[in-house]
Design a protein around this motif. Structure first.
Motif, PDB file in Angstrom:
ATOM      1  N   ARG A 109       0.836  -1.208   0.000  1.00  0.00           N
ATOM      2  CA  ARG A 109       0.000   0.000   0.000  1.00  0.00           C
ATOM      3  C   ARG A 109       0.867   1.253   0.000  1.00  0.00           C
ATOM      4  O   ARG A 109       0.587   2.224  -0.699  1.00  0.00           O
ATOM      5  CB  ARG A 109      -0.927  -0.002   1.210  1.00  0.00           C
ATOM      6  CG  ARG A 109      -2.051  -1.020   1.149  1.00  0.00           C
ATOM      7  CD  ARG A 109      -2.897  -0.969   2.395  1.00  0.00           C
ATOM      8  NE  ARG A 109      -3.499   0.345   2.557  1.00  0.00           N
ATOM      9  CZ  ARG A 109      -3.970   0.806   3.715  1.00  0.00           C
ATOM     10  NH1 ARG A 109      -3.865   0.073   4.807  1.00  0.00           N
ATOM     11  NH2 ARG A 109      -4.522   1.997   3.786  1.00  0.00           N
ATOM     12  N   ILE A 110       1.936   1.234   0.790  1.00  0.00           N
ATOM     13  CA  ILE A 110       2.847   2.382   0.841  1.00  0.00           C
ATOM     14  C   ILE A 110       3.497   2.605  -0.519  1.00  0.00           C
ATOM     15  O   ILE A 110       3.564   3.728  -1.022  1.00  0.00           O
ATOM     16  CB  ILE A 110       3.925   2.166   1.924  1.00  0.00           C
ATOM     17  CG1 ILE A 110       3.290   2.187   3.315  1.00  0.00           C
ATOM     18  CG2 ILE A 110       5.010   3.235   1.827  1.00  0.00           C
ATOM     19  CD1 ILE A 110       4.248   1.802   4.417  1.00  0.00           C
ATOM     20  N   ALA A 111       3.963   1.515  -1.127  1.00  0.00           N
ATOM     21  CA  ALA A 111       4.655   1.635  -2.412  1.00  0.00           C
ATOM     22  C   ALA A 111       3.720   2.109  -3.514  1.00  0.00           C
ATOM     23  O   ALA A 111       4.066   2.998  -4.295  1.00  0.00           O
ATOM     24  CB  ALA A 111       5.275   0.280  -2.784  1.00  0.00           C
ATOM     25  N   LEU A 112       2.521   1.532  -3.586  1.00  0.00           N
ATOM     26  CA  LEU A 112       1.598   1.845  -4.672  1.00  0.00           C
ATOM     27  C   LEU A 112       0.970   3.222  -4.538  1.00  0.00           C
ATOM     28  O   LEU A 112       0.520   3.801  -5.524  1.00  0.00           O
ATOM     29  CB  LEU A 112       0.501   0.776  -4.763  1.00  0.00           C
ATOM     30  CG  LEU A 112       0.962  -0.620  -5.172  1.00  0.00           C
ATOM     31  CD1 LEU A 112      -0.211  -1.575  -5.247  1.00  0.00           C
ATOM     32  CD2 LEU A 112       1.693  -0.592  -6.503  1.00  0.00           C
ATOM     33  N   THR A 113       0.909   3.758  -3.306  1.00  0.00           N
ATOM     34  CA  THR A 113       0.315   5.083  -3.111  1.00  0.00           C
ATOM     35  C   THR A 113       1.375   6.170  -2.955  1.00  0.00           C
ATOM     36  O   THR A 113       1.055   7.280  -2.544  1.00  0.00           O
ATOM     37  CB  THR A 113      -0.598   5.095  -1.870  1.00  0.00           C
ATOM     38  OG1 THR A 113       0.159   4.744  -0.701  1.00  0.00           O
ATOM     39  CG2 THR A 113      -1.746   4.112  -2.027  1.00  0.00           C
ATOM     40  N   GLY A 114       2.607   5.847  -3.270  1.00  0.00           N
ATOM     41  CA  GLY A 114       3.657   6.849  -3.178  1.00  0.00           C
ATOM     42  C   GLY A 114       3.987   7.261  -1.759  1.00  0.00           C
ATOM     43  O   GLY A 114       4.443   8.377  -1.507  1.00  0.00           O
ATOM     44  N   GLY A 115       3.751   6.367  -0.796  1.00  0.00           N
ATOM     45  CA  GLY A 115       4.083   6.665   0.602  1.00  0.00           C
ATOM     46  C   GLY A 115       3.059   7.511   1.317  1.00  0.00           C
ATOM     47  O   GLY A 115       3.354   8.083   2.368  1.00  0.00           O
ATOM     48  N   SER A 116       1.822   7.590   0.797  1.00  0.00           N
ATOM     49  CA  SER A 116       0.815   8.465   1.394  1.00  0.00           C
ATOM     50  C   SER A 116      -0.011   7.794   2.481  1.00  0.00           C
ATOM     51  O   SER A 116      -0.910   8.408   3.034  1.00  0.00           O
ATOM     52  CB  SER A 116      -0.135   8.987   0.305  1.00  0.00           C
ATOM     53  OG  SER A 116      -0.819   7.920  -0.317  1.00  0.00           O
ATOM     54  N   VAL A 117       0.255   6.515   2.794  1.00  0.00           N
ATOM     55  CA  VAL A 117      -0.470   5.837   3.863  1.00  0.00           C
ATOM     56  C   VAL A 117       0.492   5.551   5.004  1.00  0.00           C
ATOM     57  O   VAL A 117       1.695   5.423   4.816  1.00  0.00           O
ATOM     58  CB  VAL A 117      -1.109   4.521   3.370  1.00  0.00           C
ATOM     59  CG1 VAL A 117      -2.102   4.799   2.260  1.00  0.00           C
ATOM     60  CG2 VAL A 117      -0.055   3.539   2.904  1.00  0.00           C
ATOM     61  N   SER A 118      -0.067   5.441   6.210  1.00  0.00           N
ATOM     62  CA  SER A 118       0.754   5.165   7.387  1.00  0.00           C
ATOM     63  C   SER A 118       0.929   3.669   7.545  1.00  0.00           C
ATOM     64  O   SER A 118       0.199   2.868   6.964  1.00  0.00           O
ATOM     65  CB  SER A 118       0.098   5.744   8.645  1.00  0.00           C
ATOM     66  OG  SER A 118      -1.189   5.174   8.831  1.00  0.00           O
ATOM     67  N   THR A 119       1.888   3.281   8.372  1.00  0.00           N
ATOM     68  CA  THR A 119       2.157   1.860   8.585  1.00  0.00           C
ATOM     69  C   THR A 119       1.156   1.275   9.557  1.00  0.00           C
ATOM     70  O   THR A 119       0.681   1.937  10.462  1.00  0.00           O
ATOM     71  CB  THR A 119       3.582   1.645   9.133  1.00  0.00           C
ATOM     72  OG1 THR A 119       3.722   2.364  10.353  1.00  0.00           O
ATOM     73  CG2 THR A 119       4.605   2.121   8.127  1.00  0.00           C
ATOM     74  N   ALA A 120       0.862  -0.024   9.365  1.00  0.00           N
ATOM     75  CA  ALA A 120      -0.039  -0.764  10.245  1.00  0.00           C
ATOM     76  C   ALA A 120       0.781  -1.406  11.346  1.00  0.00           C
ATOM     77  O   ALA A 120       2.003  -1.247  11.409  1.00  0.00           O
ATOM     78  CB  ALA A 120      -0.798  -1.810   9.434  1.00  0.00           C
ATOM     79  N   PRO A 121       0.128  -2.159  12.279  1.00  0.00           N
ATOM     80  CA  PRO A 121       0.887  -2.866  13.312  1.00  0.00           C
ATOM     81  C   PRO A 121       1.991  -3.715  12.729  1.00  0.00           C
ATOM     82  O   PRO A 121       1.838  -4.323  11.675  1.00  0.00           O
ATOM     83  CB  PRO A 121      -0.193  -3.742  13.985  1.00  0.00           C
ATOM     84  CG  PRO A 121      -1.439  -2.973  13.805  1.00  0.00           C
ATOM     85  CD  PRO A 121      -1.312  -2.320  12.454  1.00  0.00           C
ATOM     86  N   LYS A 122       3.119  -3.769  13.431  1.00  0.00           N
ATOM     87  CA  LYS A 122       4.308  -4.419  12.896  1.00  0.00           C
ATOM     88  C   LYS A 122       4.167  -5.926  12.837  1.00  0.00           C
ATOM     89  O   LYS A 122       3.458  -6.549  13.593  1.00  0.00           O
ATOM     90  CB  LYS A 122       5.523  -4.064  13.770  1.00  0.00           C
ATOM     91  CG  LYS A 122       5.887  -2.588  13.682  1.00  0.00           C
ATOM     92  CD  LYS A 122       7.118  -2.300  14.511  1.00  0.00           C
ATOM     93  CE  LYS A 122       7.533  -0.836  14.382  1.00  0.00           C
ATOM     94  NZ  LYS A 122       8.725  -0.528  15.152  1.00  0.00           N
TER      95      LYS A 122
END
Length: 203
Positions: free
Chosen positions: A178-191
């Motif tokens: 999700r991070i890669a496909l949205t250009g880093g515009s989403v936050s990370t989920a639980p590790k």
């Protein structure tokens, strides 16, 4: 004042758009399956929702069938045939790539999330896809196949990179994609624990 109203309207649109599109897609999918299979059901036995139920039953048996060697071979041959037809191969390839992206975690094609070091100030998000193919292609135990997705589109590059240039990232495959496909515009989920790279490669 008008600018503030416009901003609030846009915020409301952006908040509802993902939910609305998801709901629309689900409704479209259900109604399409229902309407496509209803003609095959005798009218005296039909009741609303039976077409969808029949579609799920068919998909269940298809899922069982694709595990058979003969069916797998036929599907592979069909795919190879489509890939030889101009224009059709482009459409088929794009759809196949989309399916692979959706199915990466279930099929374990992408085994761990890594940071690919380009230089000291630039890193890319990648997904380890292969240990054996790099060894076969380059006769080198220190290389791994890493898939680098492109933002805002389906596609990417498969690079063969030395393990020393890779750092495992402690996030799930889904979150990283999700991070890669949205250009880093989403936050990370639980590790989630990193996998498949040797412990001495973690930094």
């Amino acid at each position: 004042m008008s600018k503030k109203i416009t901003v609030l309207i846009m915020q409301g649109l952006l908040a509802l758009l993902p939910i609305s599109l998801t709901f629309y897609f689900l409704v479209w999918l259900v109604t399409t399956i229902e309407s496509s299979l209803t003609p095959f059901i005798p009218e005296e036995f039909y009741y609303p929702g039976l077409g969808l139920f029949l579609g799920l039953v068919i998909l269940f048996f298809v899922g069982l069938a694709v595990n058979a060697y003969i069916v797998k071979s036929l599907i592979r041959l069909g795919g190879e045939l489509l890939e030889k037809i101009p224009v059709v191969k482009t459409i088929y390839g794009a759809i196949q790539d989309a399916v692979n992206l959706i199915n990466i975690n279930k099929q374990q094609k992408m085994q761990s999330v890594v940071s690919v070091k380009i230089n000291d100030s630039i890193h890319l998000i990648g997904f380890v896809t292969s240990h054996e193919s790099a060894k076969e292609l380059f006769n080198n135990d220190n290389k791994l196949g890493v898939y680098i997705p492109l933002s805002y589109q389906i596609g990417g590059y498969t690079l063969y990179i030395d393990k020393s240039q890779l750092t495992p990232l402690d996030i799930s495959v889904e979150t990283a994609m999700r991070i890669a496909l949205t250009g880093g515009s989403v936050s990370t989920a639980p590790k989630k624990d990193s996998q498949h790279l040797e412990p001495n490669q973690k930094k």
